[in-house]
Design an enzyme around this catalytic site. Structure first.
Site, PDB file in Angstrom:
ATOM      1  N   THR A   8      -4.631  50.581   8.267  1.00  0.00           N
ATOM      2  CA  THR A   8      -6.078  50.715   8.274  1.00  0.00           C
ATOM      3  C   THR A   8      -6.650  49.815   9.350  1.00  0.00           C
ATOM      4  O   THR A   8      -6.283  48.644   9.451  1.00  0.00           O
ATOM      5  CB  THR A   8      -6.674  50.313   6.912  1.00  0.00           C
ATOM      6  OG1 THR A   8      -6.125  51.158   5.901  1.00  0.00           O
ATOM      7  CG2 THR A   8      -8.182  50.442   6.925  1.00  0.00           C
ATOM      8  N   LYS A 190      -6.260  45.071  14.275  1.00  0.00           N
ATOM      9  CA  LYS A 190      -4.927  44.485  14.471  1.00  0.00           C
ATOM     10  C   LYS A 190      -4.616  43.391  13.462  1.00  0.00           C
ATOM     11  O   LYS A 190      -3.727  42.566  13.688  1.00  0.00           O
ATOM     12  CB  LYS A 190      -4.773  43.939  15.896  1.00  0.00           C
ATOM     13  CG  LYS A 190      -5.007  44.971  16.998  1.00  0.00           C
ATOM     14  CD  LYS A 190      -4.935  44.352  18.381  1.00  0.00           C
ATOM     15  CE  LYS A 190      -5.256  45.386  19.447  1.00  0.00           C
ATOM     16  NZ  LYS A 190      -5.260  44.800  20.814  1.00  0.00           N
ATOM     17  N   ARG A 191      -5.353  43.386  12.321  1.00  0.00           N
ATOM     18  CA  ARG A 191      -5.189  42.352  11.295  1.00  0.00           C
ATOM     19  C   ARG A 191      -5.496  40.965  11.848  1.00  0.00           C
ATOM     20  O   ARG A 191      -5.039  39.955  11.327  1.00  0.00           O
ATOM     21  CB  ARG A 191      -3.768  42.368  10.712  1.00  0.00           C
ATOM     22  CG  ARG A 191      -3.341  43.677  10.078  1.00  0.00           C
ATOM     23  CD  ARG A 191      -4.124  43.974   8.791  1.00  0.00           C
ATOM     24  NE  ARG A 191      -3.463  44.963   7.986  1.00  0.00           N
ATOM     25  CZ  ARG A 191      -3.631  46.274   8.103  1.00  0.00           C
ATOM     26  NH1 ARG A 191      -4.456  46.738   9.039  1.00  0.00           N
ATOM     27  NH2 ARG A 191      -2.995  47.112   7.322  1.00  0.00           N
ATOM     28  N   PHE A 192      -6.305  40.902  12.914  1.00  0.00           N
ATOM     29  CA  PHE A 192      -6.660  39.644  13.563  1.00  0.00           C
ATOM     30  C   PHE A 192      -8.037  39.228  13.048  1.00  0.00           C
ATOM     31  O   PHE A 192      -9.019  39.185  13.794  1.00  0.00           O
ATOM     32  CB  PHE A 192      -6.647  39.817  15.085  1.00  0.00           C
ATOM     33  CG  PHE A 192      -5.936  38.720  15.821  1.00  0.00           C
ATOM     34  CD1 PHE A 192      -4.743  38.204  15.357  1.00  0.00           C
ATOM     35  CD2 PHE A 192      -6.474  38.196  16.982  1.00  0.00           C
ATOM     36  CE1 PHE A 192      -4.084  37.200  16.033  1.00  0.00           C
ATOM     37  CE2 PHE A 192      -5.827  37.187  17.674  1.00  0.00           C
ATOM     38  CZ  PHE A 192      -4.627  36.686  17.193  1.00  0.00           C
TER      39      PHE A 192
END
Length: 213
Positions: A8, A190-192
């Protein structure tokens, strides 16, 4: 079964130190208002985690009932599992999971029972059915079957017809969680993710720092 590994994208909207309100309680109020405007179901729902006298952690969802500069308030049965845990260990964690907004707020603090007047005011605002339910249920205790609860409720409804004043049970009341830290989490691609944490200092001010995702 849907794959649990699907990815996601959390979007590009960020959370910056220069944009966040330096009063974390005011910042929380803003995010709560935005969750309400987004028509999130039960935007004031929060997960509260406690630890009992035996060191066993437990989490459950309750509703935030009050908010001011001193903390976050909720109501419960004092004899429930959470009530007993809070008496044994007042350290708690709260989590507001606003998934639709790709946000969450994580709070660590200490739970303190409010005064009787505050509990009375919260109880008076409850619908009468919810008031009677507080009397009918010995929260968290086992019961043989649902019908017993229904019989208790029917008896209370007969005792207190619609519109009748229902007194607050002594076993029911409110707690205030006084925060020691409040973390605002904003999802990013990017899960950042962005994570900004406020920590309470002894002089009454807050220390703001960024945490790595």
């Amino acid at each position: 079964m849907e794959s649990l590994t699907r990815h996601t994208d959390y979007g590009a909207k960020g959370l910056n130190e220069i944009d966040i309100n330096q009063n974390p309680m005011a910042q929380f109020a803003t995010w709560l208002h935005e969750a309400e405007q987004a028509e999130i179901f039960e935007p004031n729902a929060m997960v509260i985690s406690t630890v009992d006298a035996d060191g066993q952690p437990t989490s459950r969802t309750v509703l935030l009932k009050g908010l001011d500069d001193t903390g976050f308030e909720f109501v419960t049965n004092y004899e429930s599992r959470k009530g007993k845990s809070l008496r044994a260990n007042p350290s708690v964690a709260l989590l507001f999971p606003w998934y639709a907004l790709k946000r969450q707020v994580m709070i660590v603090g200490t739970a303190v029972a409010t005064d009787a007047a505050t509990s009375d005011a919260y109880f008076a605002r409850r619908p009468q059915g919810a008031q009677l339910a507080a009397w009918a249920s010995d929260q968290s205790e086992p019961i043989a079957r649902r019908e017993i609860l229904d019989e208790r409720m029917a008896a209370l409804e007969a005792q207190y017809p619609e519109g009748t004043h229902v007194p607050r049970p002594e076993k029911w009341g409110s707690f205030r969680v006084v925060p020691s830290s409040i973390e605002f989490w904003q999802g990013r691609s990017k899960r950042f993710h962005d994570r900004l944490r406020f920590t309470a200092l002894d002089d009454g001010t807050w220390k703001l720092e960024r945490l790595q995702p």
